[in-house]
Design a protein around this motif. Structure first.
Motif, PDB file in Angstrom:
ATOM      1  N   PHE A 140     112.510  11.977 -88.272  1.00  0.00           N
ATOM      2  CA  PHE A 140     112.701  10.584 -88.650  1.00  0.00           C
ATOM      3  C   PHE A 140     113.720  10.471 -89.773  1.00  0.00           C
ATOM      4  O   PHE A 140     113.976  11.427 -90.511  1.00  0.00           O
ATOM      5  CB  PHE A 140     111.368   9.963 -89.093  1.00  0.00           C
ATOM      6  CG  PHE A 140     110.689  10.683 -90.224  1.00  0.00           C
ATOM      7  CD1 PHE A 140     110.941  10.357 -91.550  1.00  0.00           C
ATOM      8  CD2 PHE A 140     109.790  11.707 -89.954  1.00  0.00           C
ATOM      9  CE1 PHE A 140     110.315  11.018 -92.591  1.00  0.00           C
ATOM     10  CE2 PHE A 140     109.150  12.376 -90.999  1.00  0.00           C
ATOM     11  CZ  PHE A 140     109.414  12.028 -92.316  1.00  0.00           C
ATOM     12  N   THR A 141     114.297   9.290 -89.876  1.00  0.00           N
ATOM     13  CA  THR A 141     115.299   9.028 -90.902  1.00  0.00           C
ATOM     14  C   THR A 141     114.634   8.392 -92.126  1.00  0.00           C
ATOM     15  O   THR A 141     113.498   7.907 -92.056  1.00  0.00           O
ATOM     16  CB  THR A 141     116.379   8.069 -90.372  1.00  0.00           C
ATOM     17  OG1 THR A 141     115.773   6.784 -90.106  1.00  0.00           O
ATOM     18  CG2 THR A 141     117.006   8.618 -89.090  1.00  0.00           C
ATOM     19  N   GLU A 142     115.371   8.369 -93.221  1.00  0.00           N
ATOM     20  CA  GLU A 142     114.870   7.715 -94.430  1.00  0.00           C
ATOM     21  C   GLU A 142     114.664   6.223 -94.183  1.00  0.00           C
ATOM     22  O   GLU A 142     113.753   5.604 -94.727  1.00  0.00           O
ATOM     23  CB  GLU A 142     115.864   7.924 -95.588  1.00  0.00           C
ATOM     24  CG  GLU A 142     115.899   9.342 -96.124  1.00  0.00           C
ATOM     25  CD  GLU A 142     114.579   9.759 -96.758  1.00  0.00           C
ATOM     26  OE1 GLU A 142     113.938   8.901 -97.406  1.00  0.00           O
ATOM     27  OE2 GLU A 142     114.179  10.929 -96.591  1.00  0.00           O
ATOM     28  N   GLN A 143     115.520   5.643 -93.346  1.00  0.00           N
ATOM     29  CA  GLN A 143     115.384   4.223 -93.035  1.00  0.00           C
ATOM     30  C   GLN A 143     114.104   3.949 -92.258  1.00  0.00           C
ATOM     31  O   GLN A 143     113.406   2.961 -92.522  1.00  0.00           O
ATOM     32  CB  GLN A 143     116.594   3.721 -92.244  1.00  0.00           C
ATOM     33  CG  GLN A 143     116.509   2.230 -91.907  1.00  0.00           C
ATOM     34  CD  GLN A 143     117.726   1.724 -91.159  1.00  0.00           C
ATOM     35  OE1 GLN A 143     118.753   2.378 -91.125  1.00  0.00           O
ATOM     36  NE2 GLN A 143     117.600   0.559 -90.541  1.00  0.00           N
ATOM     37  N   GLU A 144     113.786   4.809 -91.284  1.00  0.00           N
ATOM     38  CA  GLU A 144     112.558   4.623 -90.510  1.00  0.00           C
ATOM     39  C   GLU A 144     111.330   4.730 -91.407  1.00  0.00           C
ATOM     40  O   GLU A 144     110.382   3.940 -91.289  1.00  0.00           O
ATOM     41  CB  GLU A 144     112.491   5.660 -89.386  1.00  0.00           C
ATOM     42  CG  GLU A 144     113.453   5.376 -88.243  1.00  0.00           C
ATOM     43  CD  GLU A 144     113.458   6.466 -87.193  1.00  0.00           C
ATOM     44  OE1 GLU A 144     113.548   6.131 -85.995  1.00  0.00           O
ATOM     45  OE2 GLU A 144     113.382   7.656 -87.570  1.00  0.00           O
ATOM     46  N   LEU A 145     111.346   5.708 -92.307  1.00  0.00           N
ATOM     47  CA  LEU A 145     110.230   5.859 -93.242  1.00  0.00           C
ATOM     48  C   LEU A 145     110.171   4.658 -94.190  1.00  0.00           C
ATOM     49  O   LEU A 145     109.090   4.116 -94.455  1.00  0.00           O
ATOM     50  CB  LEU A 145     110.373   7.158 -94.034  1.00  0.00           C
ATOM     51  CG  LEU A 145     109.302   7.426 -95.094  1.00  0.00           C
ATOM     52  CD1 LEU A 145     107.919   7.514 -94.454  1.00  0.00           C
ATOM     53  CD2 LEU A 145     109.613   8.714 -95.861  1.00  0.00           C
ATOM     54  N   LYS A 187     119.286  10.224 -73.854  1.00  0.00           N
ATOM     55  CA  LYS A 187     118.098   9.569 -73.318  1.00  0.00           C
ATOM     56  C   LYS A 187     117.400  10.567 -72.414  1.00  0.00           C
ATOM     57  O   LYS A 187     117.980  11.075 -71.470  1.00  0.00           O
ATOM     58  CB  LYS A 187     118.463   8.310 -72.533  1.00  0.00           C
ATOM     59  CG  LYS A 187     117.232   7.537 -72.053  1.00  0.00           C
ATOM     60  CD  LYS A 187     117.624   6.218 -71.425  1.00  0.00           C
ATOM     61  CE  LYS A 187     116.372   5.445 -71.012  1.00  0.00           C
ATOM     62  NZ  LYS A 187     116.699   4.152 -70.394  1.00  0.00           N
ATOM     63  N   VAL A 188     116.124  10.889 -72.740  1.00  0.00           N
ATOM     64  CA  VAL A 188     115.349  11.844 -71.960  1.00  0.00           C
ATOM     65  C   VAL A 188     114.199  11.085 -71.328  1.00  0.00           C
ATOM     66  O   VAL A 188     113.277  10.653 -72.018  1.00  0.00           O
ATOM     67  CB  VAL A 188     114.805  12.981 -72.848  1.00  0.00           C
ATOM     68  CG1 VAL A 188     114.050  13.988 -71.994  1.00  0.00           C
ATOM     69  CG2 VAL A 188     115.947  13.658 -73.602  1.00  0.00           C
ATOM     70  N   GLY A 189     114.247  10.908 -69.985  1.00  0.00           N
ATOM     71  CA  GLY A 189     113.238  10.082 -69.340  1.00  0.00           C
ATOM     72  C   GLY A 189     113.349   8.660 -69.848  1.00  0.00           C
ATOM     73  O   GLY A 189     114.403   8.045 -69.808  1.00  0.00           O
ATOM     74  N   GLN A 190     112.237   8.132 -70.388  1.00  0.00           N
ATOM     75  CA  GLN A 190     112.233   6.787 -70.957  1.00  0.00           C
ATOM     76  C   GLN A 190     112.391   6.810 -72.463  1.00  0.00           C
ATOM     77  O   GLN A 190     112.417   5.770 -73.101  1.00  0.00           O
ATOM     78  CB  GLN A 190     110.925   6.076 -70.596  1.00  0.00           C
ATOM     79  CG  GLN A 190     110.797   5.772 -69.120  1.00  0.00           C
ATOM     80  CD  GLN A 190     109.551   4.976 -68.835  1.00  0.00           C
ATOM     81  OE1 GLN A 190     108.596   4.993 -69.590  1.00  0.00           O
ATOM     82  NE2 GLN A 190     109.541   4.270 -67.720  1.00  0.00           N
ATOM     83  N   GLN A 191     112.474   8.016 -73.055  1.00  0.00           N
ATOM     84  CA  GLN A 191     112.535   8.106 -74.505  1.00  0.00           C
ATOM     85  C   GLN A 191     113.964   8.212 -75.003  1.00  0.00           C
ATOM     86  O   GLN A 191     114.793   8.913 -74.431  1.00  0.00           O
ATOM     87  CB  GLN A 191     111.752   9.327 -75.000  1.00  0.00           C
ATOM     88  CG  GLN A 191     110.262   9.157 -74.876  1.00  0.00           C
ATOM     89  CD  GLN A 191     109.524  10.233 -75.616  1.00  0.00           C
ATOM     90  OE1 GLN A 191     109.856  10.560 -76.749  1.00  0.00           O
ATOM     91  NE2 GLN A 191     108.526  10.793 -74.980  1.00  0.00           N
ATOM     92  N   LEU A 192     114.232   7.498 -76.088  1.00  0.00           N
ATOM     93  CA  LEU A 192     115.520   7.552 -76.743  1.00  0.00           C
ATOM     94  C   LEU A 192     115.440   8.554 -77.880  1.00  0.00           C
ATOM     95  O   LEU A 192     114.562   8.471 -78.730  1.00  0.00           O
ATOM     96  CB  LEU A 192     115.885   6.169 -77.278  1.00  0.00           C
ATOM     97  CG  LEU A 192     115.956   5.090 -76.186  1.00  0.00           C
ATOM     98  CD1 LEU A 192     116.142   3.729 -76.824  1.00  0.00           C
ATOM     99  CD2 LEU A 192     117.075   5.369 -75.225  1.00  0.00           C
ATOM    100  N   VAL A 193     116.370   9.501 -77.895  1.00  0.00           N
ATOM    101  CA  VAL A 193     116.335  10.592 -78.858  1.00  0.00           C
ATOM    102  C   VAL A 193     117.489  10.449 -79.826  1.00  0.00           C
ATOM    103  O   VAL A 193     118.623  10.170 -79.422  1.00  0.00           O
ATOM    104  CB  VAL A 193     116.414  11.960 -78.127  1.00  0.00           C
ATOM    105  CG1 VAL A 193     116.364  13.105 -79.120  1.00  0.00           C
ATOM    106  CG2 VAL A 193     115.275  12.072 -77.125  1.00  0.00           C
ATOM    107  N   GLN A 194     117.223  10.626 -81.106  1.00  0.00           N
ATOM    108  CA  GLN A 194     118.247  10.497 -82.125  1.00  0.00           C
ATOM    109  C   GLN A 194     119.415  11.435 -81.840  1.00  0.00           C
ATOM    110  O   GLN A 194     119.226  12.594 -81.484  1.00  0.00           O
ATOM    111  CB  GLN A 194     117.669  10.839 -83.506  1.00  0.00           C
ATOM    112  CG  GLN A 194     116.653   9.827 -83.999  1.00  0.00           C
ATOM    113  CD  GLN A 194     117.315   8.574 -84.524  1.00  0.00           C
ATOM    114  OE1 GLN A 194     118.531   8.454 -84.488  1.00  0.00           O
ATOM    115  NE2 GLN A 194     116.522   7.646 -84.999  1.00  0.00           N
ATOM    116  N   ALA A 195     120.628  10.925 -82.004  1.00  0.00           N
ATOM    117  CA  ALA A 195     121.820  11.742 -81.795  1.00  0.00           C
ATOM    118  C   ALA A 195     121.970  12.738 -82.929  1.00  0.00           C
ATOM    119  O   ALA A 195     121.770  12.414 -84.091  1.00  0.00           O
ATOM    120  CB  ALA A 195     123.052  10.857 -81.727  1.00  0.00           C
ATOM    121  N   LYS A 196     122.283  13.965 -82.596  1.00  0.00           N
ATOM    122  CA  LYS A 196     122.519  15.003 -83.589  1.00  0.00           C
ATOM    123  C   LYS A 196     124.016  15.151 -83.805  1.00  0.00           C
ATOM    124  O   LYS A 196     124.822  14.794 -82.954  1.00  0.00           O
ATOM    125  CB  LYS A 196     121.922  16.339 -83.118  1.00  0.00           C
ATOM    126  CG  LYS A 196     120.417  16.271 -82.856  1.00  0.00           C
ATOM    127  CD  LYS A 196     119.657  15.985 -84.139  1.00  0.00           C
ATOM    128  CE  LYS A 196     118.166  16.134 -83.934  1.00  0.00           C
ATOM    129  NZ  LYS A 196     117.578  15.209 -82.996  1.00  0.00           N
TER     130      LYS A 196
END
Length: 223
Positions: A140-145, A187-196
Motif C-alpha cells: 500500500f501507498t502512504e496515500q492509501e494509509l 490487471k490480473v483477473g478482476q484485480q487492479l495491481v499497483q504499477a511497479k
C-alpha cells in the motif's frame, strides 16, 4: 464444532444472537478447512435454520442484515466484490479467522483503541489476511494509509483491536484493487495491481519495435 480464539473474540463483540447462530450453525459448518470458503449461501436453508418453530425471518434482506453484522466484525468477507444493497443468495463467503492459530495473533486482540494519526497495520497480519482474501497486491501507498486513517479519525467513538483495524484496512485495500476506473499498469483477473517501477511494453509497442527492426535490418543488408 471448535472455534479458535480469533473467532471467539469476534463473536463476543456487538453482534445479535441471530448473527452468532447464523455464523456458528449456518455458515461455519460448510467452511472448507484449507481454503476457508463457505458453500454458496442458500437463503431457503438459512431461513429454516434461523426460524426453527417460529417465523421470525421471512425476507432475504433480513439475512443480509445479519451477514453485514458478521462482515463488520471481520468474521466473514466475500470471495468476490459484492454490492451490499443486493441479495447475497448464492454468493460465497470467506471465513478468514478460521485459519488463525490460537497463538498467532492473540496479542492483537487484547488492546482496543480508537484510530490515531500514527497508526500502522500489523505487517505480518496484513500479508496473511491478503492471502486468505485473494488479494494479489497487498502493498500500500502512504496515500492509501493516510486516507484510511483520515476517514476513521473522524469517528473517534469507534474502537477496535489492532487485529480488527488491520483487517478493516485489508478490506479497504481489496475494495480499491477491485475498483473500476483506477489507473494502473497491470490487471490480473478482476484485480487492479499497483504499477511497479520499470518499462512495460504492450503488444502494439512490441509489434512496432519488430517492424522497424526488420526495416533497419533490410536497409543494412542493402548497404
Amino acid at each position: 464444532m471448535n472455534i479458535n480464539e480469533a473467532e471467539q473474540q469476534a463473536l463476543l463483540q456487538g453482534l445479535s444472537n441471530d448473527a452468532r447462530i447464523l455464523y456458528l450453525l449456518g455458515i461455519k459448518p460448510s467452511c472448507h478447512k484449507t481454503s476457508a470458503k463457505s458453500e454458496p449461501l442458500n437463503y431457503k436453508t438459512l431461513l429454516q435454520l434461523l426460524n426453527g418453530k417460529e417465523q421470525k425471518f421471512t425476507l432475504g434482506r433480513q439475512l443480509n442484515s445479519l451477514i453485514k453484522e458478521l462482515l463488520h466484525v471481520g468474521l466473514v468477507s466475500f470471495e468476490q466484490d459484492v454490492e451490499l444493497n443486493h441479495s447475497f443468495n448464492g454468493k460465497t463467503l470467506v471465513l478468514p479467522l478460521t485459519l488463525m492459530k490460537a497463538d498467532d495473533y492473540s496479542r492483537l486482540h487484547l488492546q482496543w483503541q480508537s484510530m490515531h494519526i500514527s497508526w500502522q497495520p500489523d505487517s505480518r497480519l496484513i500479508q496473511d489476511l491478503a492471502k486468505l482474501m485473494g488479494i494479489i497486491d497487498y502493498h500500500f501507498t502512504e496515500q492509501e494509509l493516510g486516507d484510511f486513517i483520515a476517514y476513521w479519525l473522524g469517528r473517534p467513538e469507534t474502537n477496535f483491536s489492532q487485529f480488527q483495524w488491520t483487517q478493516k484496512f485489508v478490506f479497504n485495500l481489496k475494495h480499491k484493487r477491485l475498483a473500476h476506473g483506477k489507473q494502473t499498469v497491470h490487471k490480473v483477473g478482476q484485480q487492479l495491481v499497483q504499477a511497479k517501477a520499470g518499462i512495460v511494453a504492450d503488444e502494439n509497442a512490441k509489434k512496432l519495435v519488430e517492424k522497424y527492426s526488420k526495416k533497419n535490418q533490410q536497409s543494412s543488408d542493402k548497404n
